[in-house]
Structure formats: C-alpha cells, structure tokens
Design a protein around this motif. Structure first.
Motif, PDB file in Angstrom:
ATOM      1  N   GLY A  96       0.801  -1.218   0.000  1.00 39.58           N
ATOM      2  CA  GLY A  96       0.000   0.000   0.000  1.00 39.58           C
ATOM      3  C   GLY A  96       0.832   1.266   0.000  1.00 39.58           C
ATOM      4  N   SER A  97       2.155   1.124  -0.053  1.00 41.03           N
ATOM      5  CA  SER A  97       3.029   2.308  -0.119  1.00 41.03           C
ATOM      6  C   SER A  97       2.755   3.064  -1.412  1.00 41.03           C
ATOM      7  CB  SER A  97       4.497   1.889  -0.075  1.00 41.03           C
ATOM      8  OG  SER A  97       4.751   1.007   0.995  1.00 41.03           O
ATOM      9  N   ASP A  98       2.710   4.386  -1.315  1.00 38.11           N
ATOM     10  CA  ASP A  98       2.426   5.253  -2.458  1.00 38.11           C
ATOM     11  C   ASP A  98       3.303   6.484  -2.286  1.00 38.11           C
ATOM     12  OD1 ASP A  98       1.319   7.092  -4.305  1.00 38.11           O
ATOM     13  OD2 ASP A  98      -0.637   6.127  -4.160  1.00 38.11           O
ATOM     14  N   GLN A  99       4.434   6.530  -2.995  1.00 36.43           N
ATOM     15  CA  GLN A  99       5.451   7.536  -2.707  1.00 36.43           C
ATOM     16  C   GLN A  99       6.137   8.020  -3.975  1.00 36.43           C
ATOM     17  OE1 GLN A  99       6.551   8.828   0.501  1.00 36.43           O
ATOM     18  NE2 GLN A  99       7.389  10.265  -0.998  1.00 36.43           N
ATOM     19  N   VAL A 100       6.185   9.320  -4.160  1.00 35.92           N
ATOM     20  CA  VAL A 100       6.983   9.927  -5.229  1.00 35.92           C
ATOM     21  C   VAL A 100       8.381  10.176  -4.671  1.00 35.92           C
ATOM     22  CG1 VAL A 100       7.277  11.931  -6.726  1.00 35.92           C
ATOM     23  CG2 VAL A 100       4.985  10.963  -6.354  1.00 35.92           C
ATOM     24  N   ILE A 101       9.399   9.748  -5.401  1.00 34.76           N
ATOM     25  CA  ILE A 101      10.778   9.979  -4.989  1.00 34.76           C
ATOM     26  C   ILE A 101      11.394  11.045  -5.873  1.00 34.76           C
ATOM     27  CG2 ILE A 101      11.585   8.012  -6.379  1.00 34.76           C
ATOM     28  CD1 ILE A 101      13.891   7.761  -4.328  1.00 34.76           C
ATOM     29  N   ARG A 102      12.120  11.969  -5.233  1.00 36.63           N
ATOM     30  CA  ARG A 102      12.757  13.090  -5.920  1.00 36.63           C
ATOM     31  C   ARG A 102      14.252  13.111  -5.600  1.00 36.63           C
ATOM     32  NH1 ARG A 102       7.683  14.811  -4.090  1.00 36.63           N
ATOM     33  NH2 ARG A 102       6.282  15.458  -5.796  1.00 36.63           N
ATOM     34  N   PRO A 103      15.029  13.942  -6.283  1.00 41.51           N
ATOM     35  CA  PRO A 103      16.481  13.949  -6.090  1.00 41.51           C
ATOM     36  C   PRO A 103      16.907  14.112  -4.635  1.00 41.51           C
ATOM     37  CG  PRO A 103      15.932  15.186  -8.050  1.00 41.51           C
ATOM     38  CD  PRO A 103      14.631  14.844  -7.389  1.00 41.51           C
ATOM     39  N   GLY A 104      17.905  13.314  -4.243  1.00 42.52           N
ATOM     40  CA  GLY A 104      18.447  13.394  -2.897  1.00 42.52           C
ATOM     41  C   GLY A 104      17.651  12.648  -1.848  1.00 42.52           C
ATOM     42  N   GLU A 105      16.549  12.000  -2.260  1.00 37.75           N
ATOM     43  CA  GLU A 105      15.725  11.218  -1.347  1.00 37.75           C
ATOM     44  C   GLU A 105      16.038   9.726  -1.523  1.00 37.75           C
ATOM     45  OE1 GLU A 105      11.914  14.304  -1.329  1.00 37.75           O
ATOM     46  OE2 GLU A 105      11.745  12.377  -2.378  1.00 37.75           O
ATOM     47  N   LEU A 106      15.521   8.914  -0.617  1.00 40.35           N
ATOM     48  CA  LEU A 106      15.798   7.485  -0.655  1.00 40.35           C
ATOM     49  C   LEU A 106      14.520   6.673  -0.545  1.00 40.35           C
ATOM     50  CD1 LEU A 106      17.700   4.972  -0.447  1.00 40.35           C
ATOM     51  CD2 LEU A 106      17.709   5.356   2.032  1.00 40.35           C
ATOM     52  N   ASN A 107      14.333   5.749  -1.496  1.00 37.52           N
ATOM     53  CA  ASN A 107      13.325   4.705  -1.386  1.00 37.52           C
ATOM     54  C   ASN A 107      14.048   3.385  -1.138  1.00 37.52           C
ATOM     55  OD1 ASN A 107      11.112   6.321  -1.826  1.00 37.52           O
ATOM     56  ND2 ASN A 107      10.423   5.256  -3.661  1.00 37.52           N
ATOM     57  N   TRP A 108      13.716   2.720  -0.018  1.00 35.79           N
ATOM     58  CA  TRP A 108      14.352   1.441   0.336  1.00 35.79           C
ATOM     59  C   TRP A 108      13.218   0.445   0.584  1.00 35.79           C
ATOM     60  CZ3 TRP A 108      19.799   0.820   1.471  1.00 35.79           C
ATOM     61  CH2 TRP A 108      20.155  -0.455   1.921  1.00 35.79           C
ATOM     62  N   MET A 109      13.038  -0.502  -0.347  1.00 29.43           N
ATOM     63  CA  MET A 109      11.950  -1.465  -0.272  1.00 29.43           C
ATOM     64  C   MET A 109      12.527  -2.855  -0.030  1.00 29.43           C
ATOM     65  SD  MET A 109       9.071  -2.489  -3.122  1.00 29.43           S
ATOM     66  CE  MET A 109      10.211  -3.555  -4.024  1.00 29.43           C
ATOM     67  N   THR A 110      12.224  -3.436   1.120  1.00 35.44           N
ATOM     68  CA  THR A 110      12.679  -4.783   1.447  1.00 35.44           C
ATOM     69  C   THR A 110      11.656  -5.790   0.938  1.00 35.44           C
ATOM     70  OG1 THR A 110      13.832  -3.990   3.423  1.00 35.44           O
ATOM     71  CG2 THR A 110      13.345  -6.342   3.313  1.00 35.44           C
ATOM     72  N   ALA A 111      12.080  -6.626  -0.007  1.00 34.95           N
ATOM     73  CA  ALA A 111      11.171  -7.599  -0.602  1.00 34.95           C
ATOM     74  C   ALA A 111      10.935  -8.784   0.328  1.00 34.95           C
ATOM     75  CB  ALA A 111      11.722  -8.079  -1.939  1.00 34.95           C
ATOM     76  N   GLY A 112      12.010  -9.286   0.954  1.00 30.41           N
ATOM     77  CA  GLY A 112      11.876 -10.424   1.846  1.00 30.41           C
ATOM     78  C   GLY A 112      11.227 -11.607   1.156  1.00 30.41           C
ATOM     79  N   ASN A 113      10.136 -12.115   1.735  1.00 25.26           N
ATOM     80  CA  ASN A 113       9.485 -13.298   1.165  1.00 25.26           C
ATOM     81  C   ASN A 113       8.582 -12.995  -0.015  1.00 25.26           C
ATOM     82  OD1 ASN A 113       7.154 -12.238   2.332  1.00 25.26           O
ATOM     83  ND2 ASN A 113       7.224 -13.599   4.105  1.00 25.26           N
TER      84      ASN A 113
END
Length: 306
Positions: A96-113
């Motif tokens: 359900g994450s809904d995020q716009v990423i812009r310069p200098g920001e970080l998106n870190w998505m752990t996939a796991g299982n």
C-alpha cells in the motif's frame, strides 16, 4: 566537519598504487529513449558488500513522450534502493506504499518473502519536458533475512545526514560515514553515500568496510595518480586506506559493506541463496499468488520466457 588527511598511496610506488581490485565499465543499453548502464552483476564481479545489482539510468531528457513506466513486478530475497540525481518516479507497492521519490531522497523497499511494486512517471509529468538521472540498486539479504516480511522506507532530502569540510561533501544514504548515520534500516553492515568534490577537494576513504567501491557519476576523479571519468565502478582491495581527489568538480557514489554470507542466485527480479526458492517464486508469479498493488492492479509484467 573537517576530515583528517588520509594515508594516500604514493604515485610511482607499485605496492601503494595497486589499490583497485576490479575496474568495471558497464555497457550502455538503450531502453527506448534513455540509456541504462549495469555495473553489477558483471562477469568480473557479482557483489560488492550486499550490493548485487547496480544500474545507472540516464541521464536523459524526455519531450512529452517516453519516460519511466515500469508495470507491477515481483521481488524476493533483496531490498531495492532508488536514489535520483534528477527527475522523479512514482513508487507503489503491494504493502500500500504510495510515494513519489525526488532527487536526494531514498526509497528502500525490502522484498523479503515477496513484494510487488510499480515505478512510473505520473501522467501530468509525462506531458512536460523533463529529465531523469539516477541509480537503482539491489542489496541482497542475509540468509536468515531472506524470508522476512516485506517493508518499505522513504527518507526525504533533509533526513539524510550530510558531512562537509567546504571542499568535499558526503550525503549518507545508508550506514555510517564520518560519524553520521543514515536513518534507513539495513539487514547487514552497509555503506552508501553520495559524494561531491569541489575543485581541489579530497575525500579519504578508510578501510572500515571490507568491501568498498566507488561509482563515478560526473566529472573526473583521481586515485593514486590515475584518473577516472564518469560511468565506472572501481572496486578496492580490502585493508587499504585511499584518498579520492578532483582537480575540477566531480561526483561519485561510495558503496559496499560486509561480504555476503555466500553466493546468490539471481534470475529476473529474484535473488536467493536457493535455486529451489527462485523456482518457487517463478511459479508463484505465474500462478498470480503474489499480492497486487493498490491503485495499480490492472497491469503487470509477465514471467519472462527464459
């Protein structure tokens, strides 16, 4: 803060200058309007610390056509790391994450299982002249974390710590550098930083992490008297303290960490220490057993025939 000078290798001293273990110059691939350069995995090296996949996308400019439009697709056994220099991307995932990423920001998505996500440019943005330039990387998860529950973290521009001495500046994306620690949670010891040097700037890189590399982004850097232009991955030998210099403004990424606990298999978007687990993920995606992405559930990327 101000850095103390590092023990710089002496030009002309073969023992001191021989600090680079592997030099990787990724080939550019045209994905229909913009280029992608893949540095990891390569024939020369699979991983640097936990980093098992490292792509440079762009720089590119779009004129009301094309752009980033990656349909929902699955991952297991890794964390995706998105960091932009220019442009923006809209991330959605099955949590359900809904995020716009812009310069200098970080998106870190752990996939796991298992997780599903899409990466697109918004419709309104596609109607404008715009640029895209950034790095998409994956970090492998330790064996005991491969089946962890999926998770997502976003950290804005001002959440990532910056250290500077006026001539050199480092934005710490993950891990710790010069006493500054990034807020993102990592599954293993990791270092990832965006470093800019002004003309005459110097950045000592100590031997804290066993596996370290720099990826040149812009300008020309100098190490032990040798110069390197943009788009190269320089993997260092363990145990050597080095200093990166620049005669003119330059930018590079520092990446690495502790060695992974054994080799990894990688197939499409799946990473695992087990071939059988990857086979299971293939079947799960084929049989549509993964969760869908809220707000982006009508489309998906089919399992490749390979």
């Amino acid at each position: 803060m101000t850095w103390m000078p590092g023990n710089d290798p002496i030009p002309g001293d073969a023992g001191a200058c021989d600090v680079i273990d592997t030099l990787i110059v990724p080939r550019a691939r045209d994905l229909g309007g913009f280029e992608v350069r893949r540095a990891l995995p390569s024939a020369k090296r699979q991983m640097v610390g936990p980093f098992i996949f490292f792509d440079q996308m762009g720089p590119a400019e779009f004129l009301e056509t094309g752009g980033i439009d990656v349909r929902p697709h699955p991952h297991i056994g890794l964390a995706t790391v998105t960091y932009l220099f220019d442009g923006e991307i809209h991330h959605r995932d099955s949590l359900g994450s809904d995020q716009v990423i812009r310069p200098g920001e970080l998106n870190w998505m752990t996939a796991g299982n298992g997780i599903v996500h899409s990466e697109r440019e918004d419709a309104a943005r596609k109607k404008t002249k715009r640029k895209i330039f950034g790095i998409q990387s994956w970090v492998a998860l330790p064996k005991h974390m491969e089946e962890t529950a999926p998770a997502f973290e976003h950290h804005g521009l001002h959440a990532l710590p910056v250290v500077s001495d006026g001539a050199a500046e480092a934005r710490v994306i993950a891990g710790e550098l010069y006493g500054a620690r990034a807020p993102v949670s990592t599954a293993s010891e990791t270092i990832y930083a965006d470093i800019t040097l002004n003309a005459g700037g110097r950045m000592p890189i100590d031997a804290t992490h066993e596996e370290r590399a720099v990826y040149t982004v812009d300008g020309e850097i100098e190490i032990s008297g040798d110069k390197f232009g943009p788009g190269q991955l320089l993997v260092f030998k363990p145990g050597d303290t080095i200093t990166v210099k620049a005669d003119a403004p330059a930018r590079f990424l520092l990446l690495g960490g502790e060695p992974m606990d054994g080799p990894r298999y990688i197939w499409w978007n799946f990473v695992s220490s087990s071939k059988e687990r990857i086979d299971q993920a293939k079947e799960d995606w084929k049989q549509m057993r993964f969760d869908t992405v809220p707000g982006d559930a009508e489309d998906f990327i089919p399992l490749p025939n390979k």
